[in-house]
Design an enzyme around this catalytic site. Structure first.
Site, short mmCIF file in Angstrom:
data_model
loop_
_atom_site.label_atom_id
_atom_site.label_comp_id
_atom_site.label_asym_id
_atom_site.label_seq_id
_atom_site.Cartn_x
_atom_site.Cartn_y
_atom_site.Cartn_z
N SER A 599 0.83 -1.20 0.00
CA SER A 599 0.00 0.00 0.00
C SER A 599 0.87 1.26 0.00
O SER A 599 1.65 1.45 -0.93
CB SER A 599 -0.93 -0.05 1.21
OG SER A 599 -1.93 0.87 1.07
N ASP A 687 -9.46 -5.36 -4.30
CA ASP A 687 -9.00 -4.24 -3.47
C ASP A 687 -9.81 -2.98 -3.78
O ASP A 687 -9.82 -2.51 -4.91
CB ASP A 687 -7.50 -3.99 -3.75
CG ASP A 687 -6.86 -3.03 -2.78
OD1 ASP A 687 -7.59 -2.29 -2.10
OD2 ASP A 687 -5.62 -3.02 -2.70
N HIS A 719 -7.44 -5.60 -0.08
CA HIS A 719 -6.20 -4.82 0.07
C HIS A 719 -5.13 -5.54 0.89
O HIS A 719 -3.93 -5.40 0.62
CB HIS A 719 -6.57 -3.48 0.71
CG HIS A 719 -5.47 -2.49 0.73
ND1 HIS A 719 -4.80 -2.11 -0.41
CD2 HIS A 719 -4.91 -1.78 1.75
CE1 HIS A 719 -3.88 -1.20 -0.09
NE2 HIS A 719 -3.93 -1.00 1.21
C1 LIG Z 1 -5.59 5.13 -0.70
S1 LIG Z 1 -4.58 3.93 -0.10
C2 LIG Z 1 -3.65 4.61 1.15
C3 LIG Z 1 -2.66 3.69 1.72
C4 LIG Z 1 -3.26 2.84 2.79
N1 LIG Z 1 -3.78 3.72 3.79
C5 LIG Z 1 -4.90 3.45 4.42
O1 LIG Z 1 -5.62 2.54 4.22
C6 LIG Z 1 -2.23 1.94 3.42
O2 LIG Z 1 -1.05 2.16 3.34
N2 LIG Z 1 -2.69 0.91 4.13
C7 LIG Z 1 -1.86 0.11 4.98
C8 LIG Z 1 -2.50 0.03 6.35
O3 LIG Z 1 -2.50 1.26 6.97
C9 LIG Z 1 -1.67 -1.32 4.48
O4 LIG Z 1 -0.67 -1.92 4.86
O5 LIG Z 1 -2.51 -1.82 3.73
#
Ligand SMILES: CSCC[C@H](NC=O)C(=O)N[C@@H](CO)C(=O)O
Length: 744
Positions: A599, A687, A719
């Protein structure tokens, strides 16, 4: 040019210290994945034995990966704790573990005499939900909720879901999806209409169907909540066998996290505004919401908090006088430093018990970073609140006195042990149940009594379920001060940490390969707890560096805000600075450094390979954010793109050209032409957070530039790519990709 196939890796001269046979790696993964984690603990009532001794039962739920069945299995184990209300006298497990199947939700009644279960069971091949009430050894009730057709599926998620006994133990409160009229085609022939809905037809004599609604779009609450749209509060009158769906709530809010008000006069709940449209809720406790009270005697719904903030996790004190809850601001960074607030039921006054901490003071307390308190969090005297939350790179157990707002650490063990992180599972009548773990120690289960308010004593922790330390794994927390040229002028002098996990006792001449892992979020943190993949990597002979760059939670609110508008630079530089500092120690093989992340962590991994061409020999990115400008229209949290790019989000305005340009310029796609590192992309088909097209966009850009790239596509995964087969396959492919490209 890479063919897309993973060649069987031959042990390489320089790789002699790293395990490289897929069979052997899978064996280690399987062995270490056996350690279960704790998800729940309930403390039963105090029972006096015939000999006068007092004891309580502790019910615990655990979860474990079952690679053969390709499932995360849930099981329970009970413990008996003899005590004198102040200390544990004797404790032990009562019986073995039992796997839990089909239970959606369960809860013992306050007296402990009854148990309620929402169960999913297949009847004639169709999934149905039942609400059961058990008393002693008898299942007293089994109500077929599906057949009642009062509502849709019962919610079992942590965001909205609950199953709560009234104080009188006569009613049960839960959340379910609102009943949707059956939709049928305009061309449905009248004689077929209602087929398969016999029960309803027989019961009501009429068919509850609407034509033309078959293909209407129903908004959902985003990532991992795709089947949740319109939650409703439901009450079962146990005696009358009657389910009612509460009406009278404001039309523009969705209720959840409900419980019974003092005296059972009504229900208290959190309501999230869903107008003008729903935004993803998972990892986003920054959504406009308020505490509400639905008075069941007068039918009035009252808003108890301002409605200008975001609130969650309301918990009623044992004396039923106060409700504690967490609060943060709306929009802005997704995870923030929360306030601990308190609503006085009788004076109707709200106070802030613990405020936002911008910079940690001398006491070291960095603020509250949590979106969920444990099911019970109050001391028996209703004067203190206990919670666990990240404090820099550890998760600590903290206690706050509601009269002074002072936070005190309850980590008496710290002087004699090296526990990395604590998790408060529950507290009841001052008996705390916690789980502890470290990067080299799987979760263990402990109980201990909270000392009195004026006591100076430490908690006397007693273990209920021990776990063995991995003697071959070592870990440490490294602290970094960014070089002056990378200091943030608005938020200067911020430090950050990284967790370095390494095999113990490495021969002097051996240099370790390194896997750098920045976390996602970006407002998240990696705490020193049991991490399966890091433990396996260490066993294989890798060192792992998990970087909590500036912007991570747990370091004060200034650190979080310092990153807004600076993603793609400040976070990238922090990670690179940590890596280069670790390389200076001389224990790492500079030719064998790889980067992996998911992510926003994937965003950073792809930035690092673009901004430091050739430095990383392999890159693995799970559902990475590749292009914020192209993602804003398709993610469930468009506000994330605006806020991280340094702008203000508004539901009714479109980004202007300059904002769009910045989102593109700070994205990894901007650096793709500089990439030299082979990239493995692991993508979840479903996702909703970082739609799979992001990964595909990068895949095509790399292919066009003849950079080795391989894309793994996981159907049925979202995700997190956390289904057992996706997680284990992703891990195996990640290490094989790295090993393969280390020897390029
Ligand atoms: C629009 S996606 C933003 C990135 C995401 N943030 C929040 O959901 C992200 O990095 N998620 C992390 C958990 O915080 C992950 O490891 O999936």
């Amino acid at each position: 040019i890479h063919t897309g196939r993973v060649e069987h890796v031959k042990p390489h001269e320089h790789m002699s210290c790293v395990m490289s046979s897929p069979g052997e790696i899978a064996r280690v993964y399987k062995e270490l994945s056996l350690y279960p984690s704790l998800s729940r603990a309930d403390v039963g009532p105090v029972i006096t034995s015939q000999y006068g001794g007092k004891y309580s039962n502790i019910y615990t739920e655990w979860s474990q990966r079952d690679l053969e069945r390709n499932e995360n299995v849930k099981f329970c184990r009970q413990y008996i704790v003899f005590h004198d209300d102040k200390s544990v006298v004797y404790s032990g497990a009562s019986g073995n573990c039992t796997e839990i199947k089909g239970e959606v939700l369960s809860k013992d009644s306050p007296s402990g005499d009854m148990k309620a279960v929402v169960r999913e069971s297949s009847v004639k091949g169709e999934d149905k939900q039942f609400l059961e009430v058990w008393s002693k050894n008898i299942k007293m009730k089994s109500i077929n909720l599906s057949a009642l057709k009062k509502h849709g599926k019962v919610y079992d998620d942590a965001q909205f879901g609950c199953l709560v006994w009234s104080h009188s133990e006569t009613h049960l409160l839960y959340v379910a999806e609102k009943k949707r009229p059956k939709a049928e085609s305009f061309f449905q022939s009248p004689e077929l209409s209602g087929v398969g809905d016999e029960e309803d037809t027989i019961r009501t004599g009429k068919k509850d169907t609407v034509k033309g609604e078959q293909f209407v779009f129903h908004e959902d609450w985003g990532e991992a909540l795709g089947d949740k749209s319109c939650p409703v509060l439901c009450i079962l009158d146990i005696e009358g066998d009657f389910v009612s769906v509460l009406d009278g709530l404001p039309d523009d809010i969705s209720p959840g996290q409900a419980f019974w008000a003092p005296g059972d006069t009504g229900v208290v709940f959190i309501g999230w505004w869903h107008e003008p449209f729903r935004l993803g809720l998972k990892y986003c406790p920054n959504r406009r919401s308020a505490l509400f009270y639905m008075d069941l005697t007068g039918g009035k719904c009252e808003q108890l908090s301002s409605g200008k903030t975001s609130v969650c996790s309301p918990r009623l004190s044992p004396d039923q006088c106060r409700i504690a809850y967490l609060e943060c601001s709306v929009y802005g960074p997704h995870m923030q430093c929360s306030k601990l607030c308190m609503y006085d039921w009788y004076t109707k006054k709200t106070s802030v018990v613990v405020d936002v901490i911008k910079r940690p003071g001398k006491d070291g307390f960095t603020g509250i970073y949590s979106s969920q308190l444990s099911p019970q969090c109050w001391s028996a005297d209703s004067q203190r609140i206990i919670f666990a939350c990240p404090q820099r790179s550890r998760k600590d157990l903290l206690m706050v006195d509601i009269n002074t707002g002072r936070c005190i650490q309850q980590r008496f063990l710290i002087s004699e042990s090296d526990i990395g992180s604590w998790c408060l599972l529950n507290i009841e009548r001052d008996l705390m149940v916690v789980s502890c773990s470290s990067p080299n120690c799987p979760p263990s289960l402990w109980v201990g009594f909270l000392p009195g308010i004026d006591s100076q004593e430490n908690v006397d922790w007693v273990t209920l379920e021990d776990s063995e330390k991995l003697q071959d794994v070592d870990w440490q927390i490294l602290t970094f001060t960014p070089p002056s040229e990378d200091d943030n002028s608005q938020y200067s002098n911020l430090e950050f940490d990284a967790l370095l996990i390494k095999p113990k006792e490495v021969k002097d001449e051996v240099k370790l390969p390194l896997i750098v892992t920045p976390h996602g979020g970006p407002h998240s943190v990696i705490v020193a707890e049991w991490l399966l993949s890091s433990a396996v990597l260490c066993r294989m002979g890798f060192a792992v560096l998990l970087v909590n760059y500036r912007g991570s939670i747990g370091y004060g609110e200034d650190s979080i805000y310092s990153l807004l508008g600076n993603v793609g630079t400040q976070d990238v530089k922090d990670v690179q600075f940590a890596v280069e500092s670790v390389l200076k120690s001389g224990s790492i093989d500079e030719q064998k450094v790889a980067v992996s992340g998911g992510s926003h962590g994937g965003f950073l991994a792809c930035h690092l390979i673009g901004q430091y061409p050739g430095f990383y020999k392999a890159c693995v990115a799970r559902n990475p954010v590749i292009n914020m400008a192209s993602m804003i229209g398709s993610t469930d949290i468009p506000d994330w793109c605006m806020v991280e790019a340094g702008f203000v989000f508004n539901t009714d305005c479109l980004p202007d050209a300059a904002e769009w340009e910045k989102m593109l310029n700070i994205s990894p796609i901007k650096y793709v032409s500089q990439v030299k590192t082979p990239v493995l992309l692991t993508i979840g088909e479903d996702d909703k957070r970082v739609p799979n097209k992001q990964g595909i966009e990068y895949y095509k850009a790399l292919k066009a530039r003849q950079i080795p790239v391989r894309l793994l596509w996981y159907p049925g995964n979202n995700h997190s790519l956390s289904k057992v087969d996706a997680e284990s396959d992703g891990f195996m492919n990640m290490v094989l990709w790295m090993i393969q490209h280390f020897s390029d």
